[in-house]
Design a protein around this motif. Structure first.
Motif, mmCIF file in Angstrom:
data_model
loop_
_atom_site.group_PDB
_atom_site.id
_atom_site.type_symbol
_atom_site.label_atom_id
_atom_site.label_comp_id
_atom_site.label_asym_id
_atom_site.label_seq_id
_atom_site.Cartn_x
_atom_site.Cartn_y
_atom_site.Cartn_z
ATOM 1 N N PRO A 142 0.835 -1.207 0.000
ATOM 2 C CA PRO A 142 0.000 0.000 0.000
ATOM 3 C C PRO A 142 0.871 1.258 0.000
ATOM 4 C CG PRO A 142 -0.740 -1.575 1.653
ATOM 5 C CD PRO A 142 0.594 -2.050 1.174
ATOM 6 N N LEU A 143 0.244 2.383 -0.325
ATOM 7 C CA LEU A 143 0.947 3.666 -0.377
ATOM 8 C C LEU A 143 0.110 4.691 0.370
ATOM 9 C CD1 LEU A 143 3.157 5.579 -1.689
ATOM 10 C CD2 LEU A 143 1.528 5.874 -3.575
ATOM 11 N N ARG A 144 0.779 5.515 1.152
ATOM 12 C CA ARG A 144 0.088 6.623 1.805
ATOM 13 C C ARG A 144 0.784 7.923 1.427
ATOM 14 N NH1 ARG A 144 -3.666 7.447 5.916
ATOM 15 N NH2 ARG A 144 -3.567 9.513 6.865
ATOM 16 N N VAL A 145 0.007 8.858 0.901
ATOM 17 C CA VAL A 145 0.520 10.188 0.571
ATOM 18 C C VAL A 145 -0.475 11.197 1.124
ATOM 19 C CG1 VAL A 145 1.212 11.786 -1.240
ATOM 20 C CG2 VAL A 145 1.604 9.340 -1.540
ATOM 21 N N GLY A 146 -0.025 12.029 2.038
ATOM 22 C CA GLY A 146 -0.924 12.971 2.684
ATOM 23 C C GLY A 146 -2.028 12.246 3.419
ATOM 24 N N ALA A 147 -3.267 12.622 3.156
ATOM 25 C CA ALA A 147 -4.403 11.999 3.836
ATOM 26 C C ALA A 147 -4.944 10.783 3.087
ATOM 27 C CB ALA A 147 -5.528 13.031 3.999
ATOM 28 N N TYR A 148 -4.301 10.421 1.977
ATOM 29 C CA TYR A 148 -4.845 9.371 1.112
ATOM 30 C C TYR A 148 -4.090 8.053 1.250
ATOM 31 C CZ TYR A 148 -7.758 12.805 -1.294
ATOM 32 O OH TYR A 148 -8.701 13.757 -1.594
ATOM 33 N N ASN A 149 -4.868 6.972 1.315
ATOM 34 C CA ASN A 149 -4.329 5.614 1.283
ATOM 35 C C ASN A 149 -4.635 4.987 -0.077
ATOM 36 O OD1 ASN A 149 -3.174 5.269 3.836
ATOM 37 N ND2 ASN A 149 -5.191 4.966 4.764
ATOM 38 N N PHE A 150 -3.621 4.338 -0.660
ATOM 39 C CA PHE A 150 -3.761 3.630 -1.931
ATOM 40 C C PHE A 150 -3.449 2.161 -1.673
ATOM 41 C CE2 PHE A 150 -2.534 7.954 -2.637
ATOM 42 C CZ PHE A 150 -3.165 8.372 -3.794
ATOM 43 N N GLU A 151 -4.339 1.276 -2.100
ATOM 44 C CA GLU A 151 -4.077 -0.147 -1.895
ATOM 45 C C GLU A 151 -4.756 -0.987 -2.970
ATOM 46 O OE1 GLU A 151 -5.997 -1.935 1.573
ATOM 47 O OE2 GLU A 151 -6.985 -0.003 1.904
ATOM 48 N N CYS A 152 -4.233 -2.183 -3.130
ATOM 49 C CA CYS A 152 -4.793 -3.151 -4.070
ATOM 50 C C CYS A 152 -5.127 -4.422 -3.303
ATOM 51 C CB CYS A 152 -3.790 -3.447 -5.186
ATOM 52 S SG CYS A 152 -4.301 -4.757 -6.320
ATOM 53 N N GLU A 153 -6.372 -4.865 -3.406
ATOM 54 C CA GLU A 153 -6.801 -6.108 -2.779
ATOM 55 C C GLU A 153 -7.008 -7.153 -3.867
ATOM 56 O OE1 GLU A 153 -10.254 -5.370 -0.439
ATOM 57 O OE2 GLU A 153 -9.211 -4.056 0.987
ATOM 58 N N THR A 154 -6.513 -8.353 -3.635
ATOM 59 C CA THR A 154 -6.653 -9.417 -4.633
ATOM 60 C C THR A 154 -7.445 -10.575 -4.054
ATOM 61 O OG1 THR A 154 -4.566 -10.457 -3.942
ATOM 62 C CG2 THR A 154 -4.456 -8.813 -5.689
ATOM 63 N N HIS A 155 -8.257 -11.176 -4.915
ATOM 64 C CA HIS A 155 -9.040 -12.347 -4.537
ATOM 65 C C HIS A 155 -8.413 -13.549 -5.226
ATOM 66 C CE1 HIS A 155 -12.197 -9.721 -2.877
ATOM 67 N NE2 HIS A 155 -11.856 -8.921 -3.880
ATOM 68 N N LEU A 156 -7.866 -14.442 -4.452
ATOM 69 C CA LEU A 156 -7.055 -15.536 -4.981
ATOM 70 C C LEU A 156 -7.834 -16.459 -5.902
ATOM 71 C CD1 LEU A 156 -4.994 -16.462 -1.781
ATOM 72 C CD2 LEU A 156 -4.351 -14.970 -3.691
ATOM 73 N N ALA A 157 -9.155 -16.463 -5.794
ATOM 74 C CA ALA A 157 -9.948 -17.377 -6.620
ATOM 75 C C ALA A 157 -9.865 -17.022 -8.104
ATOM 76 C CB ALA A 157 -11.401 -17.361 -6.159
ATOM 77 N N ASP A 158 -9.579 -15.757 -8.431
ATOM 78 C CA ASP A 158 -9.508 -15.339 -9.829
ATOM 79 C C ASP A 158 -8.062 -15.023 -10.175
ATOM 80 O OD1 ASP A 158 -9.752 -14.260 -12.355
ATOM 81 O OD2 ASP A 158 -11.599 -13.201 -11.889
ATOM 82 N N THR A 159 -7.469 -15.843 -11.036
ATOM 83 C CA THR A 159 -6.056 -15.677 -11.400
ATOM 84 C C THR A 159 -5.877 -14.950 -12.729
ATOM 85 O OG1 THR A 159 -6.028 -17.859 -12.467
ATOM 86 C CG2 THR A 159 -5.398 -17.758 -10.140
ATOM 87 N N THR A 160 -6.981 -14.480 -13.346
ATOM 88 C CA THR A 160 -6.862 -13.744 -14.602
ATOM 89 C C THR A 160 -6.099 -12.448 -14.357
ATOM 90 O OG1 THR A 160 -9.018 -14.627 -15.223
ATOM 91 C CG2 THR A 160 -8.137 -12.839 -16.565
ATOM 92 N N PRO A 161 -5.092 -12.145 -15.181
ATOM 93 C CA PRO A 161 -4.230 -11.002 -14.891
ATOM 94 C C PRO A 161 -4.885 -9.650 -15.148
ATOM 95 C CG PRO A 161 -3.586 -12.012 -16.962
ATOM 96 C CD PRO A 161 -4.619 -12.907 -16.355
ATOM 97 N N ALA A 162 -4.532 -8.688 -14.320
ATOM 98 C CA ALA A 162 -4.874 -7.280 -14.519
ATOM 99 C C ALA A 162 -3.699 -6.470 -13.990
ATOM 100 C CB ALA A 162 -6.156 -6.918 -13.777
ATOM 101 N N TRP A 163 -3.505 -5.294 -14.553
ATOM 102 C CA TRP A 163 -2.404 -4.425 -14.118
ATOM 103 C C TRP A 163 -2.963 -3.333 -13.218
ATOM 104 C CZ3 TRP A 163 -0.124 0.072 -17.400
ATOM 105 C CH2 TRP A 163 0.917 0.687 -16.674
#
Length: 329
Positions: free
Chosen positions: A162-183
């Protein structure tokens, strides 16, 4: 052993000599030409892996050199090195098929090594893609069926933490059941700005890992240009998608992409973004434009929101989440 064969088309003999010495010291095999027609003939004869070309040449314009070279070898990696301050010249070079551009004087010749590396990486990925799709080699099928290799490639398309800049949090959550790729990507650009990207290949399968990796390599030079203060395309989402679309239409990758790309100013909350394709449905959202890689003349709009409190986008078991939270004292 030589890294690659590089052709330098440059009429400034002092600068040409500097480039040749630097590249030779870094393991490249180098040939040089001092004029456009000589450069075209040299490339036709020696078939370099990468071409470095000035725009201002004494006989024919560098733009014409690019056109001639790409008629002979449609997917030859060409890097423009120009002292021109006219961004229209450089944009035209990219439109014609140049893969990258560097503006003289170079802050460091190491930028050159990095640019060549990106070109070679992209070329290798595109070649691998063609091999996968058109030859359907049995060994490639085995590689994609290897969970460890597929998993490692998929991880390259996701942020490490995750990334925090100022008051904002940025994160990516993944669901292991779906392995189809996305960037999914988010990265700080300095001055409180953060680049946010989510993309997927249409008709996505595990074999679309490589096209997504190609798309990712197309963004790297634009990031470098922005951070060096040479070009603001990166922070103008509509222009960025137009740039990527032209690059994809020139490339060997024949996959269309759905993508959302935006820039958040974490100091003001101002969010501007562009959407291509209708597979991604970010919230907040806007009417999407044509998916990338279908038509090279497509136009892309930039949408704006004065104050972003939460952004959410989901695709193939990946969730991109950006939210503002009160700063602790």
């Amino acid at each position: 052993m030589s890294k690659a064969h590089v052709a330098v088309i440059e009429d400034d003999l002092v600068f040409q000599s500097m480039l040749k010495e630097y590249l030779c010291q870094h393991g490249y095999d180098v040939c040089c030409a001092g004029a456009g027609q000589q450069g075209v003939a040299l490339c036709e004869q020696q078939c370099p892996d990468v071409v470095l070309c000035d725009l201002n040449l004494p006989d024919i314009n560098g733009l014409e050199v690019i056109e001639r070279l790409l008629k002979v070898c449609a997917h030859l990696p060409i890097i423009v090195i120009s002292a021109s301050e006219k961004m229209s010249d450089i944009r035209e070079a990219v439109r014609l098929g140049a893969w990258d551009y560097l503006v003289k004087p170079l802050q460091s010749l190491d930028v050159l090594d990095s640019a060549i590396g990106h070109c070679l990486e992209r070329h290798e990925l595109e070649t691998s893609y063609l091999h996968d799709i058109w030859e359907l080699d049995a060994h490639i099928d085995v590689i994609y069926q290897d969970d460890m290799i597929a998993g490692k490639l998929t991880e390259e398309l996701l942020p490490k933490s995750p990334l925090r800049v100022g008051a904002y949090n940025f994160e990516c959550e993944t669901h292991l059941a779906d392995t189809t790729p996305a960037w999914v990507d988010y990265r700080s650009l300095g001055n409180g700005k953060v680049l946010v990207v989510m993309a997927a290949a249409q008709n996505a399968t595990e074999q679309n890992l490589v096209p997504l990796l190609v798309l990712k390599t197309l963004v790297d030079p634009v990031i470098r240009q922005y951070l060096s203060g040479m070009d603001n395309t990166l922070v103008q989402p509509g222009m960025l998608l137009e740039h990527l679309n032209i690059e994809l239409c020139h490339s060997q990758v024949r996959t269309a992409f759905d993508i959302m790309v935006g820039v958040l100013d974490t100091e003001t909350g101002h969010w501007q973004w562009s959407q291509a394709g209708d597979k991604l449905e970010p919230s907040p959202s806007a009417k999407p434009d044509l998916a990338l890689g279908i038509w090279k003349h497509a136009n892309y709009r930039t949408h704006q929101l004065e104050s972003l409190h939460r952004l959410h986008c989901r695709c193939y078991g990946k969730e991109l989440i950006v939210r503002a939270e009160p700063q602790t004292a």
